[in-house]
Design an enzyme around this catalytic site. Structure first.
Site, PDB file in Angstrom:
ATOM      1  N   LYS A 141      34.827  48.576  43.673  1.00  0.00           N
ATOM      2  CA  LYS A 141      34.139  47.383  44.160  1.00  0.00           C
ATOM      3  C   LYS A 141      32.629  47.561  43.947  1.00  0.00           C
ATOM      4  O   LYS A 141      32.092  48.632  44.223  1.00  0.00           O
ATOM      5  CB  LYS A 141      34.462  47.176  45.650  1.00  0.00           C
ATOM      6  N   ARG A 168      46.349  30.862  60.770  1.00  0.00           N
ATOM      7  CA  ARG A 168      47.475  31.648  60.258  1.00  0.00           C
ATOM      8  C   ARG A 168      48.425  32.081  61.378  1.00  0.00           C
ATOM      9  O   ARG A 168      49.557  32.472  61.107  1.00  0.00           O
ATOM     10  CB  ARG A 168      46.938  32.912  59.563  1.00  0.00           C
ATOM     11  N   GLU A 186      46.723  38.347  60.802  1.00  0.00           N
ATOM     12  CA  GLU A 186      46.386  37.552  61.988  1.00  0.00           C
ATOM     13  C   GLU A 186      47.591  37.366  62.908  1.00  0.00           C
ATOM     14  O   GLU A 186      47.456  37.399  64.139  1.00  0.00           O
ATOM     15  CB  GLU A 186      45.816  36.193  61.568  1.00  0.00           C
TER      16      GLU A 186
HETATM   17  C1  LIG Z   1      43.835  35.184  56.107  1.00  0.00           C
HETATM   18  C2  LIG Z   1      42.490  35.790  55.864  1.00  0.00           C
HETATM   19  N1  LIG Z   1      42.023  36.727  56.703  1.00  0.00           N
HETATM   20  C3  LIG Z   1      40.814  37.272  56.482  1.00  0.00           C
HETATM   21  C4  LIG Z   1      40.059  36.901  55.414  1.00  0.00           C
HETATM   22  C5  LIG Z   1      38.662  37.456  55.223  1.00  0.00           C
HETATM   23  N2  LIG Z   1      38.577  38.236  54.002  1.00  0.00           N
HETATM   24  C6  LIG Z   1      38.068  37.744  52.872  1.00  0.00           C
HETATM   25  S1  LIG Z   1      38.102  38.824  51.623  1.00  0.00           S
HETATM   26  C7  LIG Z   1      38.809  39.994  52.585  1.00  0.00           C
HETATM   27  C8  LIG Z   1      39.128  41.319  52.017  1.00  0.00           C
HETATM   28  C9  LIG Z   1      39.979  41.233  50.806  1.00  0.00           C
HETATM   29  O1  LIG Z   1      40.134  42.497  50.294  1.00  0.00           O
HETATM   30  P1  LIG Z   1      41.127  42.805  49.111  1.00  0.00           P
HETATM   31  O2  LIG Z   1      42.386  42.084  49.278  1.00  0.00           O
HETATM   32  O3  LIG Z   1      41.221  44.279  48.973  1.00  0.00           O
HETATM   33  O4  LIG Z   1      40.432  42.159  47.858  1.00  0.00           O
HETATM   34  P2  LIG Z   1      39.143  42.616  47.053  1.00  0.00           P
HETATM   35  O5  LIG Z   1      37.981  42.294  47.891  1.00  0.00           O
HETATM   36  O6  LIG Z   1      39.261  44.045  46.787  1.00  0.00           O
HETATM   37  O7  LIG Z   1      39.203  41.770  45.828  1.00  0.00           O
HETATM   38  C10 LIG Z   1      39.000  39.533  53.880  1.00  0.00           C
HETATM   39  C11 LIG Z   1      39.554  40.315  54.977  1.00  0.00           C
HETATM   40  C12 LIG Z   1      40.592  35.918  54.567  1.00  0.00           C
HETATM   41  N3  LIG Z   1      39.911  35.457  53.494  1.00  0.00           N
HETATM   42  N4  LIG Z   1      41.800  35.385  54.811  1.00  0.00           N
END
Ligand SMILES: Cc1ncc(C[n+]2csc(CCOP(=O)(O)OP(=O)(O)O)c2C)c(N)n1
Length: 588
Positions: free
Chosen positions: A246, A362, A334
């Site tokens: 990242k 959710r 969630e």
């Molecule tokens: C249902 C939900 N919960 C929380 C979030 C907040 N959120 C946005 S990105 C993220 C992390 C995502 O990480 P990952 O799946 O590893 O993807 P990457 O950032 O590595 O592409 C979170 C927790 C969200 N978008 N949707």
């Protein structure tokens, strides 16, 4: 030297390049993203991490015919830039500009609208099964999902189903070991073992009937291309495990991945974030929550804190640092977070379950079935309520008041300032016999002197903030501030009374009787949906008690609000203080 990127107006142009030219393109794409996000803000680290993967996917697959679905979508900037939106990308997340997330309306290349996590596998599987039903065996369906999102419940549900189909589905796990904060859970540990080449168990994805390959280096374009080409020829569900970093390509973003998830404006030359001084600013609401829960938990051993994957965003991190045994990050889960809180409450704990308003959607049934129905005293702290600004339609927390108000046993409260947030948190842990939802906005309050001694709030009691004799303004939450400013600027401020009702449920009925008897005209103001929300509650009360007052409801109209600054969005729907002033002036 002319830039390759300048000539890429669609993936077709990309496919005309030789493979040797792609690393250069990757370099240019990175620079392009960095330059624009530095000046315009937005999500940074996730998109930098998938630059090579993005190029390889559009190079190998026949997009937009082949369906490419990004989970969450905050990593899709490179995808947007390569699919005809390069010259508009400087408008990203601004009012009228590009959305920060893939959006079907915006481009034929955005196969599925996203913003919330863990949806990509189900959506891609749906498309793949549809293609099969239509007799199309060639069309490819690709879900790109991060290691944090794949741990979300719905992603598992999708994998479980996909494994018993022969749908033409490719799931790509973009494994960088971090969500916004470091990923958590047993699955993350498993993936770490796989990466080290010491799988201790059978391969989970093979066990689910996926054709598994990897892990491969997600920054090696040639490797990615040859593997994607191979997978393209294989039928049925396939799983490719890709390892990326990242923030790749910007030193600070690689080193401080949490900060550079969405760093705000930064200096392109040095990579350093421009810091705004915190000294002279009131605190963010999230920090009021974070500091207060630590303070309360130090006094009350039954308090536990729960966050689904947002320790930094919610500031529960302060408790995780100070009292780690009672503060839980459960990952993007969630539903689990809510029912976990319910379970703890049955055992006499006082769970503060902190969820962004939009993500609580959710877990709606868990709130109803697992918490409210059993009258379990869970304290929901709903951050980012109301309009959130640049994240846009997927993230506005505008449905909570109407969704929660109809649930029996649940108290619904919205603080108008920092002290009210602190005091309701204090009140909630004194021994409430039922659940409570406390919803507060993104960003800062306005009070420098917020850390007052606690005082108990009486449940279901509103307050009069200002007297007046002609018109009563009833606000909820921080809309009190807009109302207050608006009244001050009115031609006849002395004629307008202002009440902060505080509780959407239970309503302060005594106060409402007084108001409805005294004022012929009443205006309600909320930053939630007009349909079924706070104003609706007042109307229902008036109707049930045979009042014939003239009641006007101001709030979020029956449409999805797009992205832009909070002020711009408020202006577009008449909720900013200037619009409110004009509105009040017409009535007094
Ligand atoms: C249902 C939900 N919960 C929380 C979030 C907040 N959120 C946005 S990105 C993220 C992390 C995502 O990480 P990952 O799946 O590893 O993807 P990457 O950032 O590595 O592409 C979170 C927790 C969200 N978008 N949707």
């Amino acid at each position: 030297m002319t830039k390759i990127l300048n000539n890429i107006n669609s993936p077709k142009d990309l496919r005309h390049l030789t493979q040797d030219e792609l690393p250069q393109l990757a370099q240019e794409l990175r620079e392009f993203i960095i330059n624009i996000v530095a000046a315009k803000e937005g999500h940074l680290g996730a998109s930098l991490g998938v630059v090579e993967l993005t190029i390889a996917l559009h190079y190998v697959f026949n997009t937009p015919h082949d369906q490419l679905i990004w989970d969450v979508g905050h990593q899709a900037y490179g995808h947007k830039i390569l699919t005809g939106r390069r010259d508009d990308f400087h408008t990203n997340r601004q009012l009228g500009g590009l959305s920060g997330f893939p959006k079907r309306e915006e481009s034929i290349y955005d196969a599925f609208g996203v913003g919330h996590a863990s949806t990509s596998i189900s959506a891609a599987l749906g498309m793949a099964l549809a293609s099969q039903l239509k007799g199309d065996e060639e069309k490819q369906h690709i879900a790109v999902i991060g290691d944090a999102s794949i741990a979300g419940g719905m992603a598992f549900e999708g994998l479980n189903h996909a494994g018993v189909t022969n749908a033409n589905l490719l799931v790509i796990l973009n494994d960088n070991a971090i969500g916004i904060d470091p990923s958590i859970g047993a699955l993350k540990q498993y993936l770490t073992h796989v990466k080290k080449g010491t799988p201790q168990q059978d391969n989970i994805f093979e066990a689910l009937n996926f054709d598994y390959s990897g892990p491969i280096d997600g920054h090696d374009i040639n490797k990615l291309i040859s593997e994607l080409q191979r997978l393209k020829t294989i039928k049925g569900p396939k799983f490719l495990h890709v390892i990326t970093t990242k923030g790749k390509g910007l030193k600070q973003a690689e080193e401080d991945q949490v900060k550079y998830h969405a760093p705000g404006k930064f200096d392109v030359q040095t990579g350093n974030v421009f810091t705004k001084s915190d000294l002279i600013q009131p605190p963010k609401y999230q920090d009021v929550f974070g500091y207060t829960i630590v303070e309360l938990a130090n006094q009350n051993k039954n308090i536990v804190g729960i966050t689904p994957a947002m320790p930094t965003g919610s500031s529960l991190k302060y408790m995780m640092d100070e009292i780690p045994e009672r503060a839980f990050d459960v990952g993007i889960a969630e539903q689990h977070a809510v029912t976990l809180a319910a379970g703890m409450a049955t055992q006499g704990m006082i769970p503060f379950c902190n969820i962004y308003s939009t993500f609580l959607q959710r877990a709606y049934d868990q709130v109803i079935h697992d918490v409210a129905l059993q009258k379990l005293p869970v304290v929901f702290c709903l951050d980012r309520a109301g309009l959130v600004g640049e994240d846009g339609a997927t993230h506005h927390g505008v449905f909570d008041l109407s969704c929660l108000r109809c649930i029996p046993n649940l108290i619904v409260f919205a603080p108008r300032n920092e002290m009210e947030l602190r005091n309701i948190m204090y009140t909630a842990q004194l021994g409430l016999q039922q659940p409570i939802a406390i919803r507060y906005p993104r960003g800062r309050g306005s009070n420098l002197d917020w850390k007052q001694p606690f005082s108990k709030i009486d449940i279901g009691i509103g307050v009069q903030l200002k007297e007046g004799n002609k018109l009563a303004v009833l606000s909820i939450g921080t809309m009190a501030n807009n109302a207050e400013d608006a009244i001050k600027s009115c031609n006849k401020p002395e004629e307008i009374a202002h009440y902060d009702m505080r509780f959407v449920k239970p309503l302060d009925e005594k106060l409402l009787h007084n108001i409805l008897k005294k004022y012929e005209s009443v205006i309600t103001i909320e930053d939630g949906t007009i349909i079924g929300g706070f104003g609706s509650a007042i109307l229902e009360f008036a109707s049930a008690n045979n009042y014939k007052n003239n009641i006007k409801i101001l709030g979020i109209p029956d449409t999805f609000i797009e992205h832009g600054s909070v002020l711009e969005l408020q202006q577009s729907i008449g909720l900013d203080s200037e619009s409110l002033t004009n509105y009040f002036n017409e009535l007094v």
